[in-house]
Design an enzyme around this catalytic site. Structure first.
Site, mmCIF file in Angstrom:
data_model
loop_
_atom_site.group_PDB
_atom_site.id
_atom_site.type_symbol
_atom_site.label_atom_id
_atom_site.label_comp_id
_atom_site.label_asym_id
_atom_site.label_seq_id
_atom_site.Cartn_x
_atom_site.Cartn_y
_atom_site.Cartn_z
ATOM 1 N N ASP A 93 5.377 -6.516 -16.443
ATOM 2 C CA ASP A 93 5.708 -6.586 -15.029
ATOM 3 C C ASP A 93 6.978 -5.760 -14.828
ATOM 4 O O ASP A 93 7.880 -5.795 -15.673
ATOM 5 C CB ASP A 93 6.005 -8.026 -14.615
ATOM 6 N N HIS A 150 3.294 -6.274 -23.500
ATOM 7 C CA HIS A 150 1.939 -6.354 -24.022
ATOM 8 C C HIS A 150 1.393 -4.966 -24.342
ATOM 9 O O HIS A 150 1.908 -3.953 -23.865
ATOM 10 C CB HIS A 150 1.034 -7.068 -23.017
ATOM 11 N N SER A 257 15.178 -5.031 -19.200
ATOM 12 C CA SER A 257 15.368 -3.714 -19.801
ATOM 13 C C SER A 257 14.248 -2.773 -19.391
ATOM 14 O O SER A 257 13.742 -2.849 -18.275
ATOM 15 C CB SER A 257 15.467 -3.825 -21.319
#
Length: 296
Positions: A93, A150, A257
């Site tokens: 995200d 992911h 980050s």
């Protein structure tokens, strides 16, 4: 945003002792005094309007410390994968801050600023050559985002390299004003072999990012220790090998980050909905390769 406001926003990145501050945050985030951990968790929820509907544990008081809340898991099915096995999906995200072709060996950081692939990869010119003429994208994770990373494609881990460096903030103003920021910050370079060619996933550290972890190696640099560059290679199969499915968890940041993907040259096409500055959801389509030819 004006030049002056950008410069003022960059001041903490120049003046603060990056690693000392990040080590302090590392310990603070793991404090288990109920009043302190809840003060930190509730403050983050209010500051970033965090919706816990997608969290595997939606009760903010159930987390033992702030770090556990920050790296919280999602409920099953919260981030469905777009497309098929040749569709590249967002690893996290966040916001798409830059994407496009690798021009020679250079990647865009922000308007008027760039850095090179060999710099990003810790001086590995042989690896960098595999991505000449390829493509890249940069995803920024804000503090309020889901912070697990992911796999954008199914792949087999070839190598992992830890590159030491600074811990400049990676928010918008610093990216616009600090030259070669992503090639100067501490980072973890993960190289995978996939059905669509080699793929690099770079997890970039930043100010207050007090640790980066992977599912196969755990915490990479505990307590922000100052270590030199190191690289570990992995077998393609058998004992010690690491194979991850598309959408499988790769690792996580302890604070907000950036993730950078490097793609090889070839017939990859960006999804028409991908726009710089747009919000991304983990599993969202970024682009795709055409179907493999019969027999390949």
């Amino acid at each position: 945003m004006s030049w002056l406001s950008d410069q003022l926003a960059c001041l903490p990145s120049w003046l603060l002792p990056h690693h000392a501050v990040s080590r302090l945050v590392y310990h603070l985030a793991r404090a288990r005094q109920p009043w302190l951990k809840q003060l930190l968790i509730d403050g983050l929820i209010r500051a970033y309007h965090i919706d816990l509907a997608d969290a595997a544990q939606p009760d903010p008081r159930a987390y033992p410390d702030f770090a556990s809340f920050f790296t919280r898991a999602l409920r099953p099915g919260a981030r469905p994968l777009a497309g098929d096995e040749r569709t590249l999906v967002s690893p996290a995200d966040g916001v798409l801050s830059a994407h496009g072709a690798i021009a020679g060996d250079r990647l865009l950081q922000a308007k008027g600023r760039s850095y090179t692939v060999p710099e990003l990869l810790g001086g590995d010119f042989a690896l960098a050559d595999e991505f000449t003429g390829g493509a890249f994208c940069t995803v920024y994770l804000a503090p309020g985002d889901y912070h697990r990373v992911h796999m954008p494609l199914a792949g087999t881990l070839r190598s992992m390299t830890h590159v030491p460096g600074r811990l400049f903030s990676v928010q918008g103003a610093t990216v616009r004003r600090i030259d070669r920021l992503f090639a100067r910050n501490e980072r973890l370079v993960c190289v995978f072999d996939t059905a669509c060619g080699p793929l690099v996933v770079v997890l970039v550290g930043a100010l207050l990012v007090s640790s980066i972890s992977t599912v196969w190696a755990g915490e990479i640099n505990p307590h922000g220790a100052r270590r030199g560059l190191w690289r570990k290679t992995y077998p393609a199969s058998g004992a010690g090998s690491v194979q991850l499915a598309r959408g499988a968890e790769l690792g996580h940041f302890a604070m907000g980050s950036t993730v950078i993907l490097l793609l090889p040259p070839g017939p990859f096409a960006w999804d028409g909905a991908v726009r710089e500055g747009s919000a991304l959801r983990c599993g969202q389509a970024l682009g795709a390769w055409p179907p493999a030819e019969a027999g390949q």
